[in-house]
Design a protein around this motif. Structure first.
Motif, PDB file in Angstrom:
ATOM      1  N   ARG A 175       0.092   5.775   0.257  1.00 26.57           N
ATOM      2  CA  ARG A 175      -0.858   6.877   0.351  1.00 26.57           C
ATOM      3  C   ARG A 175      -0.234   8.120  -0.264  1.00 26.57           C
ATOM      4  O   ARG A 175       0.793   8.599   0.220  1.00 26.57           O
ATOM      5  CB  ARG A 175      -1.226   7.159   1.803  1.00 26.57           C
ATOM      6  CG  ARG A 175      -2.355   8.166   1.975  1.00 26.57           C
ATOM      7  CD  ARG A 175      -2.398   8.669   3.389  1.00 26.57           C
ATOM      8  NE  ARG A 175      -3.661   9.314   3.726  1.00 26.57           N
ATOM      9  CZ  ARG A 175      -3.815  10.176   4.732  1.00 26.57           C
ATOM     10  NH1 ARG A 175      -2.777  10.480   5.480  1.00 26.57           N
ATOM     11  NH2 ARG A 175      -4.993  10.701   4.985  1.00 26.57           N
ATOM     12  N   GLN A 210      -5.435   6.769  -1.293  1.00 22.21           N
ATOM     13  CA  GLN A 210      -4.993   5.563  -0.602  1.00 22.21           C
ATOM     14  C   GLN A 210      -5.009   4.415  -1.599  1.00 22.21           C
ATOM     15  O   GLN A 210      -6.051   4.109  -2.183  1.00 22.21           O
ATOM     16  CB  GLN A 210      -5.916   5.254   0.571  1.00 22.21           C
ATOM     17  CG  GLN A 210      -5.564   3.979   1.313  1.00 22.21           C
ATOM     18  CD  GLN A 210      -4.235   4.071   2.025  1.00 22.21           C
ATOM     19  OE1 GLN A 210      -3.934   5.081   2.662  1.00 22.21           O
ATOM     20  NE2 GLN A 210      -3.428   3.011   1.936  1.00 22.21           N
ATOM     21  N   SER A 262       0.828  -1.211   0.000  1.00 22.69           N
ATOM     22  CA  SER A 262       0.000   0.000   0.000  1.00 22.69           C
ATOM     23  C   SER A 262       0.854   1.250   0.000  1.00 22.69           C
ATOM     24  O   SER A 262       1.996   1.238   0.476  1.00 22.69           O
ATOM     25  CB  SER A 262      -0.901   0.023   1.244  1.00 22.69           C
ATOM     26  OG  SER A 262      -1.790  -1.065   1.263  1.00 22.69           O
ATOM     27  N   ARG A 285      -9.799  -0.974  -4.880  1.00 20.79           N
ATOM     28  CA  ARG A 285      -8.433  -1.001  -4.332  1.00 20.79           C
ATOM     29  C   ARG A 285      -7.964   0.384  -3.887  1.00 20.79           C
ATOM     30  O   ARG A 285      -7.195   0.501  -2.932  1.00 20.79           O
ATOM     31  CB  ARG A 285      -7.451  -1.542  -5.370  1.00 20.79           C
ATOM     32  CG  ARG A 285      -7.756  -2.962  -5.833  1.00 20.79           C
ATOM     33  CD  ARG A 285      -6.623  -3.502  -6.710  1.00 20.79           C
ATOM     34  NE  ARG A 285      -6.461  -2.720  -7.935  1.00 20.79           N
ATOM     35  CZ  ARG A 285      -5.324  -2.141  -8.305  1.00 20.79           C
ATOM     36  NH1 ARG A 285      -4.237  -2.242  -7.536  1.00 20.79           N
ATOM     37  NH2 ARG A 285      -5.260  -1.463  -9.448  1.00 20.79           N
ATOM     38  N   ASN A 307      -4.257   0.473  -2.167  1.00 22.84           N
ATOM     39  CA  ASN A 307      -4.064  -0.835  -1.544  1.00 22.84           C
ATOM     40  C   ASN A 307      -3.962  -1.918  -2.612  1.00 22.84           C
ATOM     41  O   ASN A 307      -4.366  -1.736  -3.753  1.00 22.84           O
ATOM     42  CB  ASN A 307      -5.224  -1.144  -0.600  1.00 22.84           C
ATOM     43  CG  ASN A 307      -5.331  -0.168   0.533  1.00 22.84           C
ATOM     44  OD1 ASN A 307      -4.333   0.398   1.001  1.00 22.84           O
ATOM     45  ND2 ASN A 307      -6.551   0.050   1.007  1.00 22.84           N
ATOM     46  N   THR A 308      -3.441  -3.055  -2.202  1.00 16.47           N
ATOM     47  CA  THR A 308      -3.303  -4.214  -3.084  1.00 16.47           C
ATOM     48  C   THR A 308      -2.669  -3.803  -4.419  1.00 16.47           C
ATOM     49  O   THR A 308      -3.195  -4.073  -5.511  1.00 16.47           O
ATOM     50  CB  THR A 308      -4.677  -4.887  -3.332  1.00 16.47           C
ATOM     51  OG1 THR A 308      -5.437  -4.925  -2.135  1.00 16.47           O
ATOM     52  CG2 THR A 308      -4.471  -6.315  -3.834  1.00 16.47           C
TER      53      THR A 308
END
Length: 123
Positions: free
Chosen positions: A19, A82, A17, A67, A84-85
């Motif tokens: 950000r 953000q 991840s 995601r 993710n994955t």
């Protein structure tokens, strides 16, 4: 004029991840819909996500739905992404952009752009 400065990019392994942040200055931040786009080498700039002026509405490109999450903090003049994955195909330079009138993924309607931040996802 609106100045946009992205940060938070870097190198991450697949599945990880990151950000991203985009700090705005110059004009009233809450008067602008905000978006994130990305551009990989040899490819066109692609819509990633958008958030409305109040933060009440969001939109996502098909490749990142489920995601990535876009959000904003109007008190801090900042928009976030953000991620993710993460996958190797997410590797690109990520740009934030501001649109005074329109909301969504049409690149041509955005008035101001940041310089971009590199995201690299290793397999």
């Amino acid at each position: 004029q609106v100045q946009l400065v992205e940060s938070g990019g870097g190198l991450v392994q697949a599945g990880g991840s990151l950000r991203l942040s985009c700090a705005a200055s110059g004009r009233t931040f809450s008067n602008y819909n905000m978006g994130w786009f990305r551009q990989a080498p040899g490819k066109e700039r692609e819509f990633v996500a958008a958030v409305s002026k109040s933060g009440g509405s969001t939109s996502y490109g098909d490749s990142v739905k489920g995601r990535f999450t876009i959000s904003r903090d109007n008190a801090k003049n900042t928009v976030y992404l953000q991620m993710n994955t993460l996958k190797p195909e997410d590797t690109a330079v990520y740009y934030c952009a501001a649109d005074h009138f329109s909301f969504g993924g049409r690149r041509s309607t955005y008035d101001y752009w940041g310089q971009g931040t590199q995201v690299t996802v290793s397999s």
